[in-house]
Motif scaffolding. Structure first.
Motif, PDB file in Angstrom:
ATOM      1  N   GLY A  53       0.777  -1.232   0.000  1.00 44.47           N
ATOM      2  CA  GLY A  53       0.000   0.000   0.000  1.00 44.47           C
ATOM      3  C   GLY A  53       0.812   1.287   0.000  1.00 44.47           C
ATOM      4  O   GLY A  53       0.258   2.374   0.125  1.00 44.47           O
ATOM      5  N   SER A  54       2.135   1.184  -0.159  1.00 42.50           N
ATOM      6  CA  SER A  54       2.954   2.397  -0.114  1.00 42.50           C
ATOM      7  C   SER A  54       2.838   3.230  -1.386  1.00 42.50           C
ATOM      8  O   SER A  54       3.321   4.358  -1.450  1.00 42.50           O
ATOM      9  CB  SER A  54       4.419   2.044   0.168  1.00 42.50           C
ATOM     10  OG  SER A  54       4.874   1.069  -0.735  1.00 42.50           O
ATOM     11  N   GLY A  55       2.187   2.658  -2.392  1.00 43.32           N
ATOM     12  CA  GLY A  55       1.977   3.402  -3.633  1.00 43.32           C
ATOM     13  C   GLY A  55       2.872   2.942  -4.777  1.00 43.32           C
ATOM     14  O   GLY A  55       3.083   3.680  -5.748  1.00 43.32           O
ATOM     15  N   LYS A  56       3.367   1.723  -4.679  1.00 39.50           N
ATOM     16  CA  LYS A  56       4.272   1.211  -5.701  1.00 39.50           C
ATOM     17  C   LYS A  56       3.648   1.211  -7.095  1.00 39.50           C
ATOM     18  O   LYS A  56       4.276   1.651  -8.054  1.00 39.50           O
ATOM     19  CB  LYS A  56       4.708  -0.217  -5.345  1.00 39.50           C
ATOM     20  CG  LYS A  56       5.485  -0.309  -4.052  1.00 39.50           C
ATOM     21  CD  LYS A  56       5.806  -1.736  -3.680  1.00 39.50           C
ATOM     22  CE  LYS A  56       4.595  -2.584  -3.398  1.00 39.50           C
ATOM     23  NZ  LYS A  56       3.807  -2.137  -2.228  1.00 39.50           N
ATOM     24  N   SER A  57       2.408   0.723  -7.195  1.00 44.52           N
ATOM     25  CA  SER A  57       1.759   0.652  -8.513  1.00 44.52           C
ATOM     26  C   SER A  57       1.491   2.049  -9.067  1.00 44.52           C
ATOM     27  O   SER A  57       1.698   2.311 -10.254  1.00 44.52           O
ATOM     28  CB  SER A  57       0.447  -0.123  -8.423  1.00 44.52           C
ATOM     29  OG  SER A  57       0.706  -1.459  -8.075  1.00 44.52           O
ATOM     30  N   THR A  58       1.026   2.943  -8.200  1.00 41.10           N
ATOM     31  CA  THR A  58       0.747   4.304  -8.639  1.00 41.10           C
ATOM     32  C   THR A  58       2.044   4.981  -9.088  1.00 41.10           C
ATOM     33  O   THR A  58       2.076   5.678 -10.108  1.00 41.10           O
ATOM     34  CB  THR A  58       0.101   5.113  -7.488  1.00 41.10           C
ATOM     35  OG1 THR A  58      -0.885   4.297  -6.838  1.00 41.10           O
ATOM     36  CG2 THR A  58      -0.560   6.364  -8.008  1.00 41.10           C
ATOM     37  N   ARG A  96      -5.108   0.270 -12.177  1.00 38.36           N
ATOM     38  CA  ARG A  96      -4.375   1.514 -11.976  1.00 38.36           C
ATOM     39  C   ARG A  96      -3.503   1.866 -13.156  1.00 38.36           C
ATOM     40  O   ARG A  96      -3.094   3.004 -13.312  1.00 38.36           O
ATOM     41  CB  ARG A  96      -3.536   1.433 -10.704  1.00 38.36           C
ATOM     42  CG  ARG A  96      -4.263   2.024  -9.515  1.00 38.36           C
ATOM     43  CD  ARG A  96      -3.354   2.120  -8.329  1.00 38.36           C
ATOM     44  NE  ARG A  96      -3.159   0.842  -7.679  1.00 38.36           N
ATOM     45  CZ  ARG A  96      -4.092   0.247  -6.946  1.00 38.36           C
ATOM     46  NH1 ARG A  96      -5.250   0.804  -6.773  1.00 38.36           N
ATOM     47  NH2 ARG A  96      -3.855  -0.902  -6.376  1.00 38.36           N
ATOM     48  N   ASN A 189       7.111   8.397  -0.846  1.00 35.56           N
ATOM     49  CA  ASN A 189       5.854   8.658  -1.551  1.00 35.56           C
ATOM     50  C   ASN A 189       4.795   9.138  -0.560  1.00 35.56           C
ATOM     51  O   ASN A 189       4.975   9.054   0.639  1.00 35.56           O
ATOM     52  CB  ASN A 189       5.399   7.383  -2.266  1.00 35.56           C
ATOM     53  CG  ASN A 189       4.246   7.643  -3.205  1.00 35.56           C
ATOM     54  OD1 ASN A 189       4.233   8.656  -3.914  1.00 35.56           O
ATOM     55  ND2 ASN A 189       3.254   6.770  -3.215  1.00 35.56           N
ATOM     56  N   LYS A 190       3.703   9.650  -1.105  1.00 30.64           N
ATOM     57  CA  LYS A 190       2.647  10.268  -0.297  1.00 30.64           C
ATOM     58  C   LYS A 190       3.239  11.440   0.485  1.00 30.64           C
ATOM     59  O   LYS A 190       2.923  11.659   1.657  1.00 30.64           O
ATOM     60  CB  LYS A 190       1.978   9.251   0.644  1.00 30.64           C
ATOM     61  CG  LYS A 190       1.487   7.994  -0.098  1.00 30.64           C
ATOM     62  CD  LYS A 190       0.521   7.163   0.704  1.00 30.64           C
ATOM     63  CE  LYS A 190       0.215   5.854  -0.045  1.00 30.64           C
ATOM     64  NZ  LYS A 190      -0.750   5.010   0.618  1.00 30.64           N
ATOM     65  N   ASP A 192       2.567  14.280   0.150  1.00 29.08           N
ATOM     66  CA  ASP A 192       1.518  15.269   0.438  1.00 29.08           C
ATOM     67  C   ASP A 192       1.006  15.088   1.863  1.00 29.08           C
ATOM     68  O   ASP A 192       0.271  15.917   2.376  1.00 29.08           O
ATOM     69  CB  ASP A 192       0.366  15.128  -0.568  1.00 29.08           C
ATOM     70  CG  ASP A 192      -0.167  13.689  -0.665  1.00 29.08           C
ATOM     71  OD1 ASP A 192       0.636  12.737  -0.504  1.00 29.08           O
ATOM     72  OD2 ASP A 192      -1.376  13.522  -0.917  1.00 29.08           O
ATOM     73  N   ALA A 226       2.739  10.281  -5.974  1.00 25.97           N
ATOM     74  CA  ALA A 226       2.518   9.461  -7.167  1.00 25.97           C
ATOM     75  C   ALA A 226       1.167   9.729  -7.814  1.00 25.97           C
ATOM     76  O   ALA A 226       1.045   9.734  -9.044  1.00 25.97           O
ATOM     77  CB  ALA A 226       2.642   7.984  -6.807  1.00 25.97           C
TER      78      ALA A 226
HETATM   79  N1  LIG Z   1      -2.218  10.721  -0.669  1.00 24.92           N
HETATM   80  C1  LIG Z   1      -1.565   9.950  -1.508  1.00 24.92           C
HETATM   81  N2  LIG Z   1      -2.055   8.721  -1.802  1.00 24.92           N
HETATM   82  C2  LIG Z   1      -1.357   7.943  -2.642  1.00 24.92           C
HETATM   83  C3  LIG Z   1      -0.145   8.365  -3.233  1.00 24.92           C
HETATM   84  N3  LIG Z   1       0.330   7.365  -4.005  1.00 24.92           N
HETATM   85  C4  LIG Z   1      -0.564   6.361  -3.926  1.00 24.92           C
HETATM   86  N4  LIG Z   1      -1.592   6.701  -3.112  1.00 24.92           N
HETATM   87  C5  LIG Z   1      -2.757   5.876  -2.758  1.00 24.92           C
HETATM   88  O1  LIG Z   1      -2.339   4.793  -1.961  1.00 24.92           O
HETATM   89  C6  LIG Z   1      -3.128   3.629  -2.222  1.00 24.92           C
HETATM   90  C7  LIG Z   1      -2.239   2.460  -2.545  1.00 24.92           C
HETATM   91  O2  LIG Z   1      -1.583   2.693  -3.777  1.00 24.92           O
HETATM   92  P1  LIG Z   1      -0.965   1.513  -4.654  1.00 24.92           P
HETATM   93  O3  LIG Z   1      -0.269   2.147  -5.795  1.00 24.92           O
HETATM   94  O4  LIG Z   1      -1.977   0.483  -4.962  1.00 24.92           O
HETATM   95  O5  LIG Z   1       0.072   0.913  -3.623  1.00 24.92           O
HETATM   96  P2  LIG Z   1       0.921  -0.424  -3.799  1.00 24.92           P
HETATM   97  O6  LIG Z   1       2.150  -0.214  -2.989  1.00 24.92           O
HETATM   98  O7  LIG Z   1       1.106  -0.780  -5.213  1.00 24.92           O
HETATM   99  O8  LIG Z   1      -0.019  -1.488  -3.114  1.00 24.92           O
HETATM  100  P3  LIG Z   1       0.160  -3.078  -3.111  1.00 24.92           P
HETATM  101  O9  LIG Z   1       0.644  -3.506  -4.471  1.00 24.92           O
HETATM  102  O10 LIG Z   1      -1.206  -3.597  -2.799  1.00 24.92           O
HETATM  103  O11 LIG Z   1       1.154  -3.378  -2.024  1.00 24.92           O
HETATM  104  C8  LIG Z   1      -4.067   4.005  -3.379  1.00 24.92           C
HETATM  105  O12 LIG Z   1      -5.298   4.335  -2.839  1.00 24.92           O
HETATM  106  C9  LIG Z   1      -3.392   5.221  -3.987  1.00 24.92           C
HETATM  107  O13 LIG Z   1      -4.292   6.098  -4.604  1.00 24.92           O
HETATM  108  C10 LIG Z   1       0.348   9.674  -2.902  1.00 24.92           C
HETATM  109  O14 LIG Z   1       1.405  10.117  -3.347  1.00 24.92           O
HETATM  110  N5  LIG Z   1      -0.395  10.403  -2.036  1.00 24.92           N
END
Ligand SMILES: Nc1nc2c(ncn2[C@@H]2O[C@H](COP(=O)(O)OP(=O)(O)OP(=O)(O)O)[C@@H](O)[C@H]2O)c(=O)[nH]1
Ligand SMILES: [Mg+2]
Length: 313
Positions: A53-58, A96, A189-190, A192, A226
Protein backbone atom coordinates in the motif's frame (compact mmCIF):
# COMPACT_ATOMS: atom_id res chain seq x y z
CA UNK A 1 4.93 -16.90 -38.10
CA UNK A 2 6.12 -18.63 -34.93
CA UNK A 3 5.58 -17.12 -31.52
CA UNK A 4 9.15 -15.90 -31.03
CA UNK A 5 9.16 -14.04 -34.33
CA UNK A 6 5.85 -12.45 -33.45
CA UNK A 7 7.26 -11.34 -30.10
CA UNK A 8 10.26 -9.82 -31.85
CA UNK A 9 7.81 -8.10 -34.19
CA UNK A 10 6.30 -6.62 -31.02
CA UNK A 11 2.88 -8.13 -31.48
CA UNK A 12 0.95 -7.45 -28.28
CA UNK A 13 -1.10 -10.63 -28.35
CA UNK A 14 1.97 -12.77 -28.89
CA UNK A 15 3.72 -11.15 -25.92
CA UNK A 16 0.68 -11.75 -23.72
CA UNK A 17 0.52 -15.38 -24.84
CA UNK A 18 4.23 -15.88 -24.18
CA UNK A 19 3.92 -14.47 -20.68
CA UNK A 20 1.13 -16.93 -19.91
CA UNK A 21 3.33 -19.75 -21.19
CA UNK A 22 6.27 -18.79 -18.98
CA UNK A 23 3.94 -18.29 -16.04
CA UNK A 24 2.77 -21.89 -16.51
CA UNK A 25 6.33 -23.12 -17.02
CA UNK A 26 5.49 -24.43 -20.51
CA UNK A 27 8.40 -26.70 -21.46
CA UNK A 28 8.30 -26.21 -25.23
CA UNK A 29 8.14 -22.44 -25.06
CA UNK A 30 10.78 -22.17 -22.30
CA UNK A 31 13.11 -24.28 -24.46
CA UNK A 32 12.51 -22.00 -27.45
CA UNK A 33 13.18 -18.97 -25.25
CA UNK A 34 16.38 -20.57 -23.94
CA UNK A 35 17.59 -21.00 -27.51
CA UNK A 36 17.45 -17.19 -27.82
CA UNK A 37 19.26 -16.67 -24.52
CA UNK A 38 22.67 -15.68 -25.83
CA UNK A 39 21.13 -13.20 -28.25
CA UNK A 40 18.81 -11.46 -25.80
CA UNK A 41 19.18 -7.70 -25.45
CA UNK A 42 19.99 -6.37 -21.97
CA UNK A 43 17.40 -3.73 -21.16
CA UNK A 44 17.70 -1.66 -18.02
CA UNK A 45 15.93 -3.37 -15.13
CA UNK A 46 14.31 -1.31 -12.41
CA UNK A 47 12.87 -2.86 -9.25
CA UNK A 48 10.16 -1.09 -7.30
CA UNK A 49 9.57 -2.50 -3.84
CA UNK A 50 8.26 -1.41 -0.46
CA UNK A 51 5.58 -2.14 2.12
CA UNK A 52 2.02 -3.02 1.04
CA UNK A 53 0.00 0.00 0.00
CA UNK A 54 2.95 2.40 -0.11
CA UNK A 55 1.98 3.40 -3.63
CA UNK A 56 4.27 1.21 -5.70
CA UNK A 57 1.76 0.65 -8.51
CA UNK A 58 0.75 4.30 -8.64
CA UNK A 59 4.39 5.35 -8.67
CA UNK A 60 5.22 2.79 -11.36
CA UNK A 61 2.44 4.27 -13.45
CA UNK A 62 3.81 7.79 -12.92
CA UNK A 63 7.30 6.62 -13.83
CA UNK A 64 5.86 4.95 -16.91
CA UNK A 65 4.42 8.28 -18.04
CA UNK A 66 7.81 9.93 -17.51
CA UNK A 67 9.61 7.29 -19.58
CA UNK A 68 6.99 7.58 -22.30
CA UNK A 69 7.70 11.32 -22.42
CA UNK A 70 11.33 10.38 -22.95
CA UNK A 71 10.23 8.19 -25.85
CA UNK A 72 11.11 4.90 -24.22
CA UNK A 73 9.18 1.65 -24.61
CA UNK A 74 8.43 0.33 -21.15
CA UNK A 75 7.62 -3.17 -19.93
CA UNK A 76 6.18 -3.71 -16.45
CA UNK A 77 5.92 -6.93 -14.48
CA UNK A 78 3.94 -6.58 -11.26
CA UNK A 79 4.56 -9.63 -9.09
CA UNK A 80 2.32 -10.56 -6.21
CA UNK A 81 4.43 -12.68 -3.90
CA UNK A 82 1.63 -13.22 -1.40
CA UNK A 83 -0.84 -16.06 -1.45
CA UNK A 84 -2.22 -17.33 -4.76
CA UNK A 85 -5.66 -16.44 -3.43
CA UNK A 86 -5.19 -12.67 -3.34
CA UNK A 87 -6.46 -11.98 -6.82
CA UNK A 88 -7.69 -8.56 -5.73
CA UNK A 89 -4.30 -6.88 -5.63
CA UNK A 90 -3.48 -8.05 -9.12
CA UNK A 91 -6.68 -6.72 -10.53
CA UNK A 92 -6.04 -3.43 -8.72
CA UNK A 93 -2.64 -3.18 -10.34
CA UNK A 94 -4.14 -3.72 -13.75
CA UNK A 95 -6.79 -1.10 -13.24
CA UNK A 96 -4.38 1.51 -11.98
CA UNK A 97 -2.31 1.20 -15.08
CA UNK A 98 -5.14 1.34 -17.58
CA UNK A 99 -4.10 4.88 -18.48
CA UNK A 100 -1.41 3.14 -20.51
CA UNK A 101 -3.48 0.23 -21.70
CA UNK A 102 -3.97 1.50 -25.25
CA UNK A 103 -0.32 2.44 -25.72
CA UNK A 104 1.48 -0.19 -27.85
CA UNK A 105 4.83 0.99 -26.47
CA UNK A 106 3.83 -0.03 -22.97
CA UNK A 107 3.24 -3.56 -21.75
CA UNK A 108 1.97 -4.19 -18.23
CA UNK A 109 1.52 -7.62 -16.80
CA UNK A 110 0.55 -8.81 -13.34
CA UNK A 111 1.84 -12.21 -12.31
CA UNK A 112 1.04 -14.38 -9.37
CA UNK A 113 4.27 -15.75 -8.02
CA UNK A 114 3.10 -19.31 -7.53
CA UNK A 115 4.00 -20.51 -11.04
CA UNK A 116 5.19 -24.01 -11.67
CA UNK A 117 7.98 -24.05 -9.12
CA UNK A 118 6.45 -21.56 -6.73
CA UNK A 119 9.40 -19.18 -7.00
CA UNK A 120 9.06 -15.45 -7.39
CA UNK A 121 12.33 -15.09 -9.21
CA UNK A 122 12.06 -17.86 -11.79
CA UNK A 123 8.84 -16.74 -13.44
CA UNK A 124 9.76 -13.05 -13.26
CA UNK A 125 13.11 -13.68 -14.92
CA UNK A 126 11.44 -15.48 -17.79
CA UNK A 127 8.87 -12.70 -18.09
CA UNK A 128 11.68 -10.13 -18.24
CA UNK A 129 13.34 -12.17 -21.00
CA UNK A 130 10.13 -12.14 -23.04
CA UNK A 131 9.81 -8.37 -22.62
CA UNK A 132 13.49 -7.94 -23.52
CA UNK A 133 12.96 -9.97 -26.67
CA UNK A 134 10.05 -7.66 -27.53
CA UNK A 135 12.39 -4.70 -27.26
CA UNK A 136 11.10 -3.05 -24.11
CA UNK A 137 13.67 -0.92 -22.31
CA UNK A 138 13.49 -0.24 -19.41
CA UNK A 139 11.68 -3.09 -17.70
CA UNK A 140 10.13 -2.30 -14.34
CA UNK A 141 9.46 -5.07 -11.81
CA UNK A 142 7.10 -4.19 -8.98
CA UNK A 143 6.79 -6.37 -5.91
CA UNK A 144 5.68 -6.03 -2.30
CA UNK A 145 8.61 -6.02 0.08
CA UNK A 146 7.79 -8.70 2.59
CA UNK A 147 10.32 -11.09 4.03
CA UNK A 148 12.43 -12.79 1.39
CA UNK A 149 10.91 -11.09 -1.60
CA UNK A 150 12.89 -7.89 -1.28
CA UNK A 151 16.10 -9.84 -1.56
CA UNK A 152 14.71 -11.56 -4.62
CA UNK A 153 13.78 -8.29 -6.28
CA UNK A 154 17.16 -6.81 -5.52
CA UNK A 155 18.59 -9.62 -7.57
CA UNK A 156 16.14 -9.10 -10.43
CA UNK A 157 16.95 -5.43 -10.88
CA UNK A 158 19.96 -3.30 -11.78
CA UNK A 159 18.52 -0.52 -9.67
CA UNK A 160 16.17 -1.09 -6.75
CA UNK A 161 13.83 1.68 -5.67
CA UNK A 162 12.38 1.34 -2.17
CA UNK A 163 9.08 3.15 -1.71
CA UNK A 164 8.27 4.37 1.81
CA UNK A 165 5.41 6.48 3.12
CA UNK A 166 5.23 8.87 6.06
CA UNK A 167 2.59 6.86 7.89
CA UNK A 168 3.42 6.14 11.51
CA UNK A 169 6.03 3.53 12.23
CA UNK A 170 6.76 2.73 8.60
CA UNK A 171 10.35 3.87 8.60
CA UNK A 172 11.38 1.99 11.70
CA UNK A 173 9.74 -1.15 10.35
CA UNK A 174 11.44 -0.76 7.02
CA UNK A 175 14.83 -0.38 8.61
CA UNK A 176 14.22 -3.46 10.68
CA UNK A 177 13.08 -5.48 7.70
CA UNK A 178 16.39 -4.82 6.04
CA UNK A 179 14.62 -3.07 3.20
CA UNK A 180 17.07 -0.19 3.42
CA UNK A 181 19.96 -2.50 2.72
CA UNK A 182 18.75 -3.10 -0.79
CA UNK A 183 17.73 0.49 -1.59
CA UNK A 184 19.68 2.16 -4.36
CA UNK A 185 17.09 4.89 -4.59
CA UNK A 186 14.54 5.79 -1.90
CA UNK A 187 11.18 7.27 -2.85
CA UNK A 188 9.30 8.95 -0.05
CA UNK A 189 5.85 8.66 -1.55
CA UNK A 190 2.65 10.27 -0.30
CA UNK A 191 4.79 13.31 0.42
CA UNK A 192 1.52 15.27 0.44
CA UNK A 193 0.97 13.76 3.86
CA UNK A 194 2.39 14.95 7.10
CA UNK A 195 5.67 13.49 8.26
CA UNK A 196 7.64 13.34 5.00
CA UNK A 197 10.42 15.47 6.47
CA UNK A 198 10.68 13.31 9.56
CA UNK A 199 10.77 10.15 7.45
CA UNK A 200 13.55 11.60 5.30
CA UNK A 201 15.60 12.23 8.44
CA UNK A 202 14.96 8.66 9.61
CA UNK A 203 16.01 7.27 6.26
CA UNK A 204 19.20 9.34 6.29
CA UNK A 205 19.97 8.02 9.76
CA UNK A 206 19.30 4.50 8.56
CA UNK A 207 21.75 5.03 5.71
CA UNK A 208 24.50 5.81 8.21
CA UNK A 209 24.17 2.28 9.52
CA UNK A 210 25.00 0.71 6.19
CA UNK A 211 28.16 -1.39 6.11
CA UNK A 212 31.32 0.27 4.80
CA UNK A 213 31.23 -1.93 1.69
CA UNK A 214 27.92 -0.39 0.61
CA UNK A 215 29.10 3.21 0.91
CA UNK A 216 30.45 3.71 -2.61
CA UNK A 217 26.94 4.63 -3.67
CA UNK A 218 24.93 7.15 -1.69
CA UNK A 219 21.24 6.40 -2.38
CA UNK A 220 19.34 9.52 -3.43
CA UNK A 221 16.10 10.23 -1.57
CA UNK A 222 13.29 11.55 -3.75
CA UNK A 223 9.95 12.85 -2.50
CA UNK A 224 6.98 11.90 -4.64
CA UNK A 225 3.23 12.31 -4.80
CA UNK A 226 2.52 9.46 -7.17
CA UNK A 227 -1.19 10.19 -7.51
CA UNK A 228 -0.28 13.53 -9.09
CA UNK A 229 2.84 12.43 -10.92
CA UNK A 230 4.87 14.74 -8.72
CA UNK A 231 8.53 13.82 -8.42
CA UNK A 232 8.38 11.25 -11.21
CA UNK A 233 10.99 12.99 -13.36
CA UNK A 234 13.27 13.44 -10.32
CA UNK A 235 12.84 9.75 -9.57
CA UNK A 236 13.72 8.84 -13.16
CA UNK A 237 16.79 11.08 -12.89
CA UNK A 238 17.90 9.40 -9.65
CA UNK A 239 17.52 5.97 -11.28
CA UNK A 240 19.54 7.16 -14.28
CA UNK A 241 22.22 8.44 -11.91
CA UNK A 242 22.56 5.00 -10.35
CA UNK A 243 22.70 3.48 -13.81
CA UNK A 244 25.57 5.79 -14.70
CA UNK A 245 27.31 4.87 -11.44
CA UNK A 246 27.06 1.15 -12.29
CA UNK A 247 28.29 1.75 -15.81
CA UNK A 248 31.20 4.04 -15.04
CA UNK A 249 32.51 1.76 -12.30
CA UNK A 250 32.28 -1.40 -14.37
CA UNK A 251 29.72 -2.86 -11.95
CA UNK A 252 26.93 -3.67 -14.37
CA UNK A 253 28.61 -6.80 -15.71
CA UNK A 254 28.99 -8.10 -12.16
CA UNK A 255 25.33 -7.44 -11.40
CA UNK A 256 24.33 -9.46 -14.46
CA UNK A 257 26.75 -12.28 -13.68
CA UNK A 258 25.34 -12.60 -10.17
CA UNK A 259 21.83 -12.60 -11.56
CA UNK A 260 22.59 -15.38 -14.04
CA UNK A 261 24.28 -17.36 -11.31
CA UNK A 262 21.39 -17.15 -8.86
CA UNK A 263 19.02 -18.03 -11.65
CA UNK A 264 21.04 -21.20 -12.17
CA UNK A 265 20.91 -21.98 -8.46
CA UNK A 266 17.13 -21.39 -8.33
CA UNK A 267 16.46 -23.56 -11.35
CA UNK A 268 18.79 -26.32 -10.17
CA UNK A 269 17.03 -26.40 -6.79
CA UNK A 270 13.62 -26.50 -8.42
CA UNK A 271 14.68 -29.20 -10.90
CA UNK A 272 16.10 -31.39 -8.14
CA UNK A 273 12.93 -31.06 -6.10
CA UNK A 274 10.94 -31.88 -9.22
CA UNK A 275 13.02 -35.02 -9.75
CA UNK A 276 12.43 -36.11 -6.15
CA UNK A 277 8.71 -35.67 -6.52
CA UNK A 278 8.58 -37.21 -9.98
CA UNK A 279 9.51 -40.71 -11.05
CA UNK A 280 12.62 -42.85 -11.34
CA UNK A 281 15.56 -43.56 -9.07
CA UNK A 282 15.58 -40.22 -7.24
CA UNK A 283 11.88 -40.49 -6.52
CA UNK A 284 12.14 -44.08 -5.26
CA UNK A 285 14.92 -43.12 -2.85
CA UNK A 286 12.98 -40.04 -1.72
CA UNK A 287 9.72 -41.90 -1.17
CA UNK A 288 11.45 -44.59 0.91
CA UNK A 289 13.03 -42.02 3.18
CA UNK A 290 9.86 -39.97 3.33
CA UNK A 291 8.01 -42.93 4.83
CA UNK A 292 10.68 -43.24 7.53
CA UNK A 293 10.53 -39.53 8.31
CA UNK A 294 6.75 -39.59 8.58
CA UNK A 295 6.98 -42.52 11.00
CA UNK A 296 9.62 -40.58 12.96
CA UNK A 297 12.09 -43.40 12.48
CA UNK A 298 14.58 -41.04 10.90
CA UNK A 299 15.21 -37.32 11.31
CA UNK A 300 14.68 -35.12 8.23
CA UNK A 301 18.34 -34.10 8.29
CA UNK A 302 19.56 -37.68 8.44
CA UNK A 303 17.15 -38.51 5.62
CA UNK A 304 18.70 -35.84 3.39
CA UNK A 305 22.17 -37.21 4.15
CA UNK A 306 21.02 -40.70 3.26
CA UNK A 307 19.36 -39.39 0.12
CA UNK A 308 22.55 -37.74 -1.10
CA UNK A 309 24.46 -40.93 -0.40
CA UNK A 310 21.95 -43.11 -2.24
CA UNK A 311 22.04 -40.80 -5.22
CA UNK A 312 25.83 -40.56 -5.00
CA UNK A 313 25.70 -36.76 -4.96
N1 LIG B 1 -2.22 10.72 -0.67
C1 LIG B 1 -1.56 9.95 -1.51
N2 LIG B 1 -2.05 8.72 -1.80
C2 LIG B 1 -1.36 7.94 -2.64
C3 LIG B 1 -0.14 8.37 -3.23
N3 LIG B 1 0.33 7.37 -4.00
C4 LIG B 1 -0.56 6.36 -3.93
N4 LIG B 1 -1.59 6.70 -3.11
C5 LIG B 1 -2.76 5.88 -2.76
O1 LIG B 1 -2.34 4.79 -1.96
C6 LIG B 1 -3.13 3.63 -2.22
C7 LIG B 1 -2.24 2.46 -2.55
O2 LIG B 1 -1.58 2.69 -3.78
P1 LIG B 1 -0.96 1.51 -4.65
O3 LIG B 1 -0.27 2.15 -5.80
O4 LIG B 1 -1.98 0.48 -4.96
O5 LIG B 1 0.07 0.91 -3.62
P2 LIG B 1 0.92 -0.42 -3.80
O6 LIG B 1 2.15 -0.21 -2.99
O7 LIG B 1 1.11 -0.78 -5.21
O8 LIG B 1 -0.02 -1.49 -3.11
P3 LIG B 1 0.16 -3.08 -3.11
O9 LIG B 1 0.64 -3.51 -4.47
O10 LIG B 1 -1.21 -3.60 -2.80
O11 LIG B 1 1.15 -3.38 -2.02
C8 LIG B 1 -4.07 4.00 -3.38
O12 LIG B 1 -5.30 4.33 -2.84
C9 LIG B 1 -3.39 5.22 -3.99
O13 LIG B 1 -4.29 6.10 -4.60
C10 LIG B 1 0.35 9.67 -2.90
O14 LIG B 1 1.41 10.12 -3.35
N5 LIG B 1 -0.39 10.40 -2.04
MG1 LIG C 1 0.76 -2.63 -6.26
Amino acid sequence: MDLLSRIKARETRAIARALTLVENGDDAFCAALDAEYTNLPHPERIGITGPPGSGKSTLTSALLSEYRRQGKRVGVVAVDPSSPFSGGALLGDRLRMTAHSLDADVFVRSMASRGRFGGLAIGSEDACDVLALAGFDPIIVETVGVGQSEVDIARLADTTVVVLTPSAGDSVQALKAGIMEIAEVVAINKADREGAERLEEDVKEGMELRPESARAWNPPIVRTVATQGQGASELAAAIAQHRTFLGSNGLLAGVRQKRAESRLTDLAGAALLDALKGQGRANTAFEGLRGQVRARQLSPRAAVKALLQQLAL
